[in-house]
Enzyme design. Sequence first.
Site, PDB file in Angstrom:
ATOM      1  N   ILE A 158      -2.300   4.713   4.905  1.00 22.42           N
ATOM      2  CA  ILE A 158      -2.581   3.560   4.033  1.00 22.42           C
ATOM      3  C   ILE A 158      -2.502   2.259   4.843  1.00 22.42           C
ATOM      4  O   ILE A 158      -3.352   1.374   4.696  1.00 22.42           O
ATOM      5  CB  ILE A 158      -1.608   3.538   2.832  1.00 22.42           C
ATOM      6  N   ILE A 238       3.937  -2.367  -1.367  1.00 17.11           N
ATOM      7  CA  ILE A 238       3.330  -1.269  -2.143  1.00 17.11           C
ATOM      8  C   ILE A 238       3.950   0.063  -1.704  1.00 17.11           C
ATOM      9  O   ILE A 238       3.379   1.122  -1.960  1.00 17.11           O
ATOM     10  CB  ILE A 238       1.784  -1.211  -1.986  1.00 17.11           C
ATOM     11  N   ARG A 240       7.846   1.452  -1.607  1.00 21.58           N
ATOM     12  CA  ARG A 240       8.792   1.929  -2.601  1.00 21.58           C
ATOM     13  C   ARG A 240       9.814   0.828  -2.839  1.00 21.58           C
ATOM     14  O   ARG A 240      10.131   0.065  -1.917  1.00 21.58           O
ATOM     15  CB  ARG A 240       9.551   3.170  -2.087  1.00 21.58           C
ATOM     16  N   GLU A 269      13.171   0.750 -10.482  1.00 19.05           N
ATOM     17  CA  GLU A 269      12.100   0.651 -11.481  1.00 19.05           C
ATOM     18  C   GLU A 269      12.212   1.806 -12.489  1.00 19.05           C
ATOM     19  O   GLU A 269      12.696   2.883 -12.135  1.00 19.05           O
ATOM     20  CB  GLU A 269      10.724   0.666 -10.788  1.00 19.05           C
ATOM     21  N   HIS A 287       3.775  -0.428 -10.516  1.00 23.90           N
ATOM     22  CA  HIS A 287       3.564   0.779  -9.685  1.00 23.90           C
ATOM     23  C   HIS A 287       2.197   1.422  -9.981  1.00 23.90           C
ATOM     24  O   HIS A 287       2.120   2.597 -10.365  1.00 23.90           O
ATOM     25  CB  HIS A 287       4.710   1.784  -9.896  1.00 23.90           C
ATOM     26  N   ILE A 288       1.149   0.647  -9.750  1.00 21.41           N
ATOM     27  CA  ILE A 288      -0.197   1.138 -10.085  1.00 21.41           C
ATOM     28  C   ILE A 288      -1.148   1.120  -8.891  1.00 21.41           C
ATOM     29  O   ILE A 288      -2.363   1.171  -9.071  1.00 21.41           O
ATOM     30  CB  ILE A 288      -0.820   0.332 -11.255  1.00 21.41           C
TER      31      ILE A 288
HETATM   32  C1  DGY Z   1       2.701   7.706  -4.473  1.00 20.08           C
HETATM   33  O1  DGY Z   1       1.802   8.533  -4.570  1.00 20.08           O
HETATM   34  O2  DGY Z   1       3.696   7.872  -3.781  1.00 20.08           O
HETATM   35  C2  DGY Z   1       2.524   6.448  -5.216  1.00 20.08           C
HETATM   36  O3  DGY Z   1       3.575   5.592  -5.112  1.00 20.08           O
HETATM   37  C3  DGY Z   1       2.148   6.731  -6.649  1.00 20.08           C
HETATM   38  O4  DGY Z   1       0.895   6.251  -6.709  1.00 20.08           O
END
Ligand code: DGY
Length: 329
Positions: A158, A238, A240, A269, A287-288
């Site tokens: 990512i 994005i 955790r 959360e 968390h989207i």
């Molecule tokens: C994951 O897959 O770990 C994300 O945080 C959820 O979309």
Amino acid sequence: MTRPSLLIARRIFPAVAERLAVHFDVETNDADTLWSREELIQRLRGKQGVFVTTGEPIDAALVAACPELKAVCSMAVGYNNIDVAACHARGITVTNAPDVLTETTADFGFALMMAAARRIPESEHFLRSGAWTKWAPDFFVGADVHGATLGILGMGRIGQAIARRGHLGFGMNVLYHNRSRLAPEAEAPIGARWVDKATLLAEVDHLVIVVPYGPASHHLIAAADLAQMKPTATLTNIARGGVVDDAALAMALRSGQLGAAALDVFEGEPAVHPALLGVSNVVLTPHIASASLPTRLAMAQLAADNLIALLNGGEAKTPVPAPKPAAST
Ligand code: DGY
């Protein structure tokens, strides 16, 4: 012959649940109740497989209490809710859902960074409140994204997808910090340069955090780290909750030590640190990051693929490896 039995711990897409029901005796959670740990254990006793998402705790006590369990398959890429070592010690295969969410999550991380830099939610709230009476030259001025320095903390799939967007789409100078460096042939096309953490914090205009959560990354960004960043910089998490000290972040945002932030994940959360809720220069989403419909379906189908393979004696597509034993001192 009796069919394997499976617990689907949260409500999932009906098509995926129906597909699993072709292969297994399935207990679902149609009410989408957040079961307590004890209830999860009680429902899982005697079952061979469990379908989980980001939050259901698969810990050592659960593993010990469920001796028939063979497969723990998550539709998330992050698996900090699963005690992988305890599972491996008991011969349980754990799977996660990498790759299928990479581009969608990178899109969202980039969007959050832009929203914070250009103050989009903050100005939208202002407009909706009816407070807009005139235009002004310094009205909601923010930070540029194009041509700025993008910092990535954690450079897995990512992180690399975000770096590619920044470098190729927005002409950004890309710095990153990660335990392991990318090979030069992976760095070159995304214009990425490895730096130590202190350099990353001091030099970036926009920091995006994409490291997995674990004891080593707990409060990886705390008050002292925030103090090293430019007062105009933005921070986007994005990864955790728990990687960033949310209380320290709220203070840095409020005092002007940091320009703006965007958070999709939070310590504890779905609770959100109350100090964050009172700060205007932070964008908050629940968390989207991976939540496009095609991607969430693909994540769930991948978990189903893994369950169907594993409980029929086959190989998982995306097993989580056993953690490496800690180095002795
Ligand atoms: C994951 O897959 O770990 C994300 O945080 C959820 O979309």
